[in-house]
Design an enzyme around this catalytic site. Structure first.
Site, mmCIF file in Angstrom:
data_model
loop_
_atom_site.group_PDB
_atom_site.id
_atom_site.type_symbol
_atom_site.label_atom_id
_atom_site.label_comp_id
_atom_site.label_asym_id
_atom_site.label_seq_id
_atom_site.Cartn_x
_atom_site.Cartn_y
_atom_site.Cartn_z
ATOM 1 N N HIS A 87 0.829 -1.208 0.000
ATOM 2 C CA HIS A 87 0.000 0.000 0.000
ATOM 3 C C HIS A 87 0.857 1.249 0.000
ATOM 4 O O HIS A 87 0.403 2.305 0.416
ATOM 5 C CB HIS A 87 -0.923 -0.010 1.230
ATOM 6 N N HIS A 88 2.121 1.128 -0.449
ATOM 7 C CA HIS A 88 2.964 2.335 -0.445
ATOM 8 C C HIS A 88 2.414 3.373 -1.412
ATOM 9 O O HIS A 88 2.682 4.556 -1.284
ATOM 10 C CB HIS A 88 4.432 1.996 -0.749
ATOM 11 N N LYS A 93 -3.338 -2.549 -7.420
ATOM 12 C CA LYS A 93 -3.807 -2.855 -8.781
ATOM 13 C C LYS A 93 -3.284 -4.205 -9.221
ATOM 14 O O LYS A 93 -2.118 -4.521 -8.991
ATOM 15 C CB LYS A 93 -3.244 -1.759 -9.710
ATOM 16 N N LYS A 117 6.458 -4.195 -10.738
ATOM 17 C CA LYS A 117 6.161 -3.785 -12.124
ATOM 18 C C LYS A 117 5.684 -2.332 -12.167
ATOM 19 O O LYS A 117 6.163 -1.535 -12.964
ATOM 20 C CB LYS A 117 5.068 -4.718 -12.649
ATOM 21 N N ASP A 122 6.730 3.396 -13.477
ATOM 22 C CA ASP A 122 6.173 4.651 -12.950
ATOM 23 C C ASP A 122 4.653 4.737 -13.085
ATOM 24 O O ASP A 122 4.112 5.765 -13.518
ATOM 25 C CB ASP A 122 6.830 5.865 -13.643
ATOM 26 N N LYS A 129 -3.520 -8.710 -6.587
ATOM 27 C CA LYS A 129 -3.871 -9.805 -7.501
ATOM 28 C C LYS A 129 -5.032 -10.591 -6.923
ATOM 29 O O LYS A 129 -5.175 -10.689 -5.694
ATOM 30 C CB LYS A 129 -2.690 -10.762 -7.695
ATOM 31 N N SER A 385 -3.883 0.085 -18.357
ATOM 32 C CA SER A 385 -4.907 0.101 -17.304
ATOM 33 C C SER A 385 -4.857 1.440 -16.559
ATOM 34 O O SER A 385 -5.895 1.997 -16.179
ATOM 35 C CB SER A 385 -4.683 -1.035 -16.308
HETATM 36 P P1 NAD Z 1 -5.289 -16.119 -21.323
HETATM 37 O O1 NAD Z 1 -6.127 -16.985 -20.469
HETATM 38 O O2 NAD Z 1 -5.962 -15.129 -22.210
HETATM 39 O O3 NAD Z 1 -4.334 -17.006 -22.262
HETATM 40 C C1 NAD Z 1 -3.470 -18.008 -21.807
HETATM 41 C C2 NAD Z 1 -3.291 -19.006 -22.947
HETATM 42 O O4 NAD Z 1 -2.279 -19.948 -22.585
HETATM 43 C C3 NAD Z 1 -4.557 -19.801 -23.241
HETATM 44 O O5 NAD Z 1 -4.812 -19.769 -24.636
HETATM 45 C C4 NAD Z 1 -4.228 -21.204 -22.741
HETATM 46 O O6 NAD Z 1 -4.878 -22.230 -23.475
HETATM 47 C C5 NAD Z 1 -2.718 -21.255 -22.966
HETATM 48 N N1 NAD Z 1 -2.039 -22.239 -22.136
HETATM 49 C C6 NAD Z 1 -2.309 -22.603 -20.871
HETATM 50 N N2 NAD Z 1 -1.421 -23.527 -20.445
HETATM 51 C C7 NAD Z 1 -0.589 -23.762 -21.484
HETATM 52 C C8 NAD Z 1 0.532 -24.611 -21.685
HETATM 53 N N3 NAD Z 1 0.986 -25.409 -20.718
HETATM 54 N N4 NAD Z 1 1.169 -24.587 -22.878
HETATM 55 C C9 NAD Z 1 0.731 -23.769 -23.862
HETATM 56 N N5 NAD Z 1 -0.321 -22.946 -23.740
HETATM 57 C C10 NAD Z 1 -0.977 -22.939 -22.565
HETATM 58 O O7 NAD Z 1 -4.261 -15.416 -20.325
HETATM 59 P P2 NAD Z 1 -3.454 -14.065 -20.570
HETATM 60 O O8 NAD Z 1 -4.267 -12.940 -20.042
HETATM 61 O O9 NAD Z 1 -2.955 -14.033 -21.983
HETATM 62 O O10 NAD Z 1 -2.249 -14.270 -19.545
HETATM 63 C C11 NAD Z 1 -1.123 -15.082 -19.876
HETATM 64 C C12 NAD Z 1 0.016 -14.740 -18.938
HETATM 65 O O11 NAD Z 1 0.329 -13.349 -19.061
HETATM 66 C C13 NAD Z 1 -0.252 -14.968 -17.461
HETATM 67 O O12 NAD Z 1 0.947 -15.341 -16.830
HETATM 68 C C14 NAD Z 1 -0.665 -13.591 -16.968
HETATM 69 O O13 NAD Z 1 -0.454 -13.426 -15.586
HETATM 70 C C15 NAD Z 1 0.269 -12.731 -17.787
HETATM 71 N N6 NAD Z 1 -0.165 -11.341 -17.953
HETATM 72 C C16 NAD Z 1 -1.390 -11.031 -18.464
HETATM 73 C C17 NAD Z 1 -1.759 -9.696 -18.629
HETATM 74 C C18 NAD Z 1 -3.065 -9.294 -19.263
HETATM 75 O O14 NAD Z 1 -3.240 -8.102 -19.529
HETATM 76 N N7 NAD Z 1 -3.966 -10.210 -19.554
HETATM 77 C C19 NAD Z 1 -0.872 -8.673 -18.236
HETATM 78 C C20 NAD Z 1 0.384 -9.020 -17.736
HETATM 79 C C21 NAD Z 1 0.727 -10.356 -17.603
#
Ligand code: NAD
Length: 494
Positions: A87-88, A93, A117, A122, A129, A385
């Site tokens: 909460h700094h 988010k 991140k 910034d 989460k 975001s």
């Molecule tokens: P998502 O659910 O839209 O997509 C994930 C995809 O990965 C799916 O199509 C799924 O079938 C596939 N998948 C799952 N396990 C798998 C495996 N073992 N091998 C191959 N494919 C596999 O999720 P996302 O929002 O794209 O998030 C993906 C990653 O990115 C996560 O680690 C998430 O924390 C990170 N992330 C997401 C966002 C965002 O804006 N959505 C932002 C920053 C980080």
């Protein structure tokens, strides 16, 4: 849509505020992985006693269970969490994950990554989460809507959602649809709140979303990697030419992040030679057309069998393909001590959170592989975001005030040039040069600026402190220094 008021009234469930310590596990947990990286960076810093412990601690972890009435009338208890790591800065988010394996440790680890991140790029938020323990495909759309609305109420009843307290966003298994249900529930719960739309980001445009958010994380992965590939000395060390054009790319996960990243790399002239998805992985040295692959997947429910591409033995095999850039964009713990020696990429861009374990990351660095760390390379999502949150609080679309003014000014200048030179500028060139920036342009520009600046901040730390340092350690140094500065200014630490 079902009525949130009626649904949530029945669903107040016991709250458990857990201890801050992550659960003990046989193998090193995700939280411990993140903390290991933090500790490595902290060795380069002179922090006051106790400050590192506070920075690493997850301030709040809330676990709750609530009943879901399934479509057949049966009741199932759903387990969920929300972590507010730091909460700094407020609000906290971070995304909400729907996954069968999610647990308290994973949510805390991801929340802590959000803190680092946000500091790094910034964005003035603390890290948070959320997670709901469900295999999404086992539920109907109506059930998913009820789960999402119930979860929102659980957060609301504990003051863990709101424009100035905690602002969720999409993550693994969630997207604009779920964020739309959340904002709709929040509006119902706080009808007189002017800023209710700012209680969640990643919303559909008609619900207060911002143009460019859905592809933002993948777009940020592209901008960050492109900047790294533009550094001639770094590319020379890797034996690569500068630029994205012609580079071979392998992507794991074609979800929100992976698919948009794939599209931007393809547009930038890279060749996607390998793709891994849940059902398997494929390889084509000539390149895989991503749009055609998506059509094929929709028709056959699999990427395997895509014409012209060889099917690999299993879904993890694509990670081991020889390529210039490997983009793991699915989940954590994909490159571990077990497979790291078989990774043949020169650059690994961590589009997912935690796809490379800290041990595997050290090993890659020792072999000279460039790892673009998650805290930096996937920060595009939270950056946009932040823009969405600003838009919701200001109640005005970006570009609405100045677009026409800019357009008139640029047209005037071009007409003046035509008069002075006696030459006519072609219509399409005139339209392009006199175009005033709209919301999509401004969001894209802000995202590009953020990713490029962050990359150079990290690079500067690496070069000034120790040129042999990995970029992950440099990113954590950058983030921790910024968080520590806030604590020091608050006067809590000597
Ligand atoms: P998502 O659910 O839209 O997509 C994930 C995809 O990965 C799916 O199509 C799924 O079938 C596939 N998948 C799952 N396990 C798998 C495996 N073992 N091998 C191959 N494919 C596999 O999720 P996302 O929002 O794209 O998030 C993906 C990653 O990115 C996560 O680690 C998430 O924390 C990170 N992330 C997401 C966002 C965002 O804006 N959505 C932002 C920053 C980080």
């Amino acid at each position: 849509m079902s009525s949130p008021g009626l649904a949530v009234a029945l669903l107040i469930s016991p709250l458990r505020l857990l201890e801050r310590n992550p659960p003990v596990s046989q193998t090193i947990s995700f939280s411990d992985q993140v903390n290991r990286n933090v500790d490595r960076a902290a060795k380069h810093l002179d922090l006051p006693p106790g400050m590192l412990d506070q920075i690493k601690a997850c301030n709040t972890l809330c676990e709750f269970n609530f009943p879901l009435v399934r479509d057949d009338g049966s009741i199932e208890v759903i387990r969920a969490w929300r972590a507010e790591h730091s909460h700094h800065k407020l609000p906290t988010k971070g995304g909400i994950r729907y996954a069968a394996n999610v647990d308290a440790d994973e949510v805390m680890a991801l929340a802590s990554l959000m803190t680092y991140k946000c500091a790094l790029v910034d964005v003035p938020f603390g890290g948070g989460k959320g997670g709901i323990k469900i295999a999404k495909w086992q539920y109907s759309d109506a059930e998913l809507e009820r789960i999402t609305r119930h979860y929102t109420y659980q957060l609301y009843s504990r003051n863990m959602i709101g424009p100035g307290t905690d602002v969720p966003a999409p993550d693994y298994g969630t997207g604009p649809r779920e964020m739309g249900w959340i904002v709709d529930t929040c509006r119902a719960l706080m009808p007189d709140r002017l800023n209710a739309a700012a209680c969640v980001t990643g919303k559909p445009i008609n619900h207060g979303g911002v143009r460019g958010r859905s592809g933002a994380t993948g777009r940020g992965v592209f901008f960050g990697t492109r900047e790294a590939c533009d550094q001639a000395d770094e590319m020379k060390r890797l034996g690569l030419s500068t630029g994205i054009e012609g580079k071979t790319v392998v992507i794991q996960g074609l979800g929100n992040v992976g698919l948009s990243a794939a599209r931007f790399f393809e547009q930038g002239g890279a060749r996607i030679i390998g793709v891994a998805e849940y059902e398997g992985s494929i390889h084509s040295p000539k390149g895989i057309d991503i749009e055609r692959l998506m059509v094929h997947r929709q028709e056959t429910e699999s990427i395997v069998g895509f014409p012209g591409a060889e099917a690999l033995p299993d879904r993890a095999s694509a990670l081991e393909l020889e390529c210039d850039i490997l983009i793991p964009a699915a989940l954590e713990n994909q490159i571990t001590a077990e497979n790291v020696d078989r990774i043949r990429a020169k650059i690994v861009a961590e589009a997912a959170n935690g796809p490379v374990t800290s041990e595997a990351s050290e090993s890659l660095h020792r072999r000279g592989v460039m790892v673009l760390p998650d805290a930096f390379i996937n920060a595009g999502g939270v950056t946009v975001s932040y823009f969405e949150w600003l838009k919701n609080l200001s109640h005005v679309r970006f570009g609405r005030l100045d677009k026409r003014f800019e357009q008139a000014t640029f047209s005037g200048i071009l007409k003046e040039i035509e008069e002075l030179t006696g030459k006519t500028i072609a219509d399409d060139a005139f339209a392009r040069m006199s175009h005033g920036a709209d919301e999509a342009d401004l969001v894209d520009s802000g995202l590009e600026e953020t990713m490029i600046n962050a990359y150079h901040e990290i690079l500067k730390i690496q070069r000034q402190r120790d040129s042999a340092m990995d970029l992950r350690t440099a990113s954590f140094i950058c983030a921790i220094e910024k968080i520590a500065k806030v604590y020091l200014e608050l006067g809590i630490f000597p």
